[in-house]
Motif scaffolding. Structure first.
Motif, short mmCIF file in Angstrom:
data_model
loop_
_atom_site.label_atom_id
_atom_site.label_comp_id
_atom_site.label_asym_id
_atom_site.label_seq_id
_atom_site.Cartn_x
_atom_site.Cartn_y
_atom_site.Cartn_z
N ALA A 44 39.60 30.18 34.69
CA ALA A 44 39.58 29.57 33.37
C ALA A 44 39.97 30.59 32.30
O ALA A 44 40.76 30.30 31.40
CB ALA A 44 38.20 28.99 33.07
N LEU A 45 39.45 31.79 32.42
CA LEU A 45 39.80 32.85 31.48
C LEU A 45 41.28 33.18 31.59
O LEU A 45 41.98 33.31 30.58
CB LEU A 45 38.95 34.09 31.76
N ASN A 46 41.77 33.29 32.80
CA ASN A 46 43.17 33.60 33.01
C ASN A 46 44.08 32.52 32.42
O ASN A 46 45.13 32.82 31.87
CB ASN A 46 43.45 33.79 34.51
N ALA A 47 43.67 31.27 32.52
CA ALA A 47 44.45 30.17 31.95
C ALA A 47 44.60 30.35 30.44
O ALA A 47 45.65 30.07 29.87
CB ALA A 47 43.80 28.83 32.27
N HIS A 48 43.55 30.82 29.77
CA HIS A 48 43.62 31.08 28.33
C HIS A 48 44.54 32.26 28.03
O HIS A 48 45.28 32.25 27.05
CB HIS A 48 42.22 31.39 27.78
N LEU A 49 44.46 33.30 28.84
CA LEU A 49 45.19 34.53 28.57
C LEU A 49 46.69 34.41 28.86
O LEU A 49 47.49 35.15 28.28
CB LEU A 49 44.61 35.68 29.41
N GLN A 50 47.08 33.52 29.73
CA GLN A 50 48.47 33.40 30.15
C GLN A 50 49.43 33.01 29.03
O GLN A 50 50.63 33.24 29.14
CB GLN A 50 48.62 32.42 31.31
N ASN A 51 48.94 32.44 27.97
CA ASN A 51 49.80 32.02 26.86
C ASN A 51 50.08 33.13 25.85
O ASN A 51 50.74 32.90 24.85
CB ASN A 51 49.17 30.82 26.13
N HIS A 52 49.58 34.33 26.11
CA HIS A 52 49.77 35.44 25.19
C HIS A 52 50.60 36.52 25.88
O HIS A 52 50.33 36.88 27.02
CB HIS A 52 48.40 36.01 24.77
N GLU A 53 51.60 37.04 25.17
CA GLU A 53 52.54 38.00 25.77
C GLU A 53 51.85 39.23 26.37
O GLU A 53 52.19 39.66 27.48
CB GLU A 53 53.56 38.43 24.73
N VAL A 54 50.91 39.82 25.68
CA VAL A 54 50.23 41.03 26.17
C VAL A 54 49.02 40.68 27.03
O VAL A 54 48.81 41.28 28.09
CB VAL A 54 49.80 41.93 24.98
N LEU A 55 48.25 39.70 26.61
CA LEU A 55 46.99 39.40 27.30
C LEU A 55 47.19 38.80 28.69
O LEU A 55 46.27 38.83 29.50
CB LEU A 55 46.13 38.48 26.44
N LYS A 56 48.36 38.30 28.99
CA LYS A 56 48.57 37.73 30.32
C LYS A 56 48.44 38.79 31.41
O LYS A 56 48.22 38.46 32.57
CB LYS A 56 49.91 37.01 30.41
N GLU A 57 48.53 40.07 31.05
CA GLU A 57 48.40 41.15 32.02
C GLU A 57 46.97 41.67 32.15
O GLU A 57 46.72 42.58 32.94
CB GLU A 57 49.34 42.29 31.67
N VAL A 58 46.03 41.11 31.41
CA VAL A 58 44.65 41.58 31.47
C VAL A 58 44.08 41.40 32.88
O VAL A 58 43.51 42.32 33.45
CB VAL A 58 43.77 40.84 30.44
N LEU A 59 44.22 40.21 33.44
CA LEU A 59 43.69 39.93 34.77
C LEU A 59 44.77 39.91 35.84
O LEU A 59 44.45 39.89 37.03
CB LEU A 59 42.97 38.58 34.76
N GLN A 60 46.03 39.87 35.44
CA GLN A 60 47.15 39.80 36.37
C GLN A 60 48.15 40.93 36.09
O GLN A 60 49.25 40.67 35.61
CB GLN A 60 47.87 38.44 36.26
N PRO A 61 47.79 42.17 36.38
CA PRO A 61 48.73 43.28 36.14
C PRO A 61 50.04 43.06 36.92
O PRO A 61 50.05 42.43 37.96
CB PRO A 61 47.98 44.50 36.69
N ILE A 62 51.12 43.62 36.39
CA ILE A 62 52.43 43.35 36.96
C ILE A 62 52.86 44.34 38.04
O ILE A 62 53.77 44.06 38.80
CB ILE A 62 53.52 43.28 35.87
N HIS A 63 52.21 45.47 38.12
CA HIS A 63 52.61 46.49 39.09
C HIS A 63 51.84 46.31 40.39
O HIS A 63 50.61 46.44 40.41
CB HIS A 63 52.34 47.90 38.54
N PRO A 64 52.55 46.02 41.50
CA PRO A 64 51.84 45.90 42.78
C PRO A 64 51.35 47.27 43.24
O PRO A 64 52.02 48.28 43.05
CB PRO A 64 52.90 45.34 43.73
N LEU A 65 50.19 47.29 43.86
CA LEU A 65 49.61 48.55 44.31
C LEU A 65 50.18 48.98 45.65
O LEU A 65 50.19 50.15 45.98
CB LEU A 65 48.09 48.43 44.40
N SER A 66 50.65 48.04 46.41
CA SER A 66 51.15 48.35 47.74
C SER A 66 52.48 47.64 47.97
O SER A 66 52.70 46.54 47.48
CB SER A 66 50.14 47.89 48.80
#
Length: 159
Positions: A44-66
């Motif tokens: 639910a939190l991620n759904a709110h954050l996804q509409n913001h250019e910067v905040l969409k990376e709060v819970l879903q970082p773009i750099h894969p670790l492996s």
């Protein structure tokens, strides 16, 4: 599905990337500076954050670790620069304005947090956003990177 955020120094993360054999090597590391755990609140939190250019990376970082992704656990990270940018946006975020009741109805409509009342979802989202603000403040203040771990039974398996 659970989400776990971990903050490390960049050097420690580099060592973990090069030397980790399993997810538990990262999640159980004694080099973790800060930790924030989410359970059923994070979609639910991620759904709110996804509409913001910067905040969409709060819970879903773009750099894969492996380079070898696992189907059971997803590992990704934000650099210290990205963490600082995220914190700047989170710091000025007015939690009550950001989370509005009309958005909760959209979550219910999309079957996210459908088993909770509107008041419970609002309270959970407010708490989660306040925790994220504190977590990212600490990470930005100490120039740390943030690793996101997403999977089933993270708490029971690793803590």
């Amino acid at each position: 599905m659970q989400k776990l955020l971990l903050a490390f120094t960049a050097n420690i993360l580099e060592q973990l990337i090069l030397n980790h054999q399993s997810v538990s090597d990262i999640v159980e590391s004694d080099q973790i500076q800060y930790r924030l755990q989410f359970d059923n609140t994070w979609p639910a939190l991620n759904a709110h954050l996804q509409n913001h250019e910067v905040l969409k990376e709060v819970l879903q970082p773009i750099h894969p670790l492996s380079s070898q992704p696992s189907q059971d656990v997803i590992l990704s990270y934000n650099t210290a620069v990205c963490v600082a940018q995220v914190y700047e946006v989170l710091n000025v975020l007015q939690v009550n304005d950001f989370i509005q009741e009309k958005h909760i109805h959209a979550l219910h409509k999309n079957n996210i947090a459908v088993d909770q009342s509107v008041d419970d979802v609002l309270a959970s989202l407010r708490l989660a956003l306040n925790q994220l603000q504190t977590f990212y403040y600490q990470a930005a203040e100490h120039n740390l990177v943030v690793v996101a771990v997403q999977g089933e039974n993270l708490v029971g398996s690793y803590f």
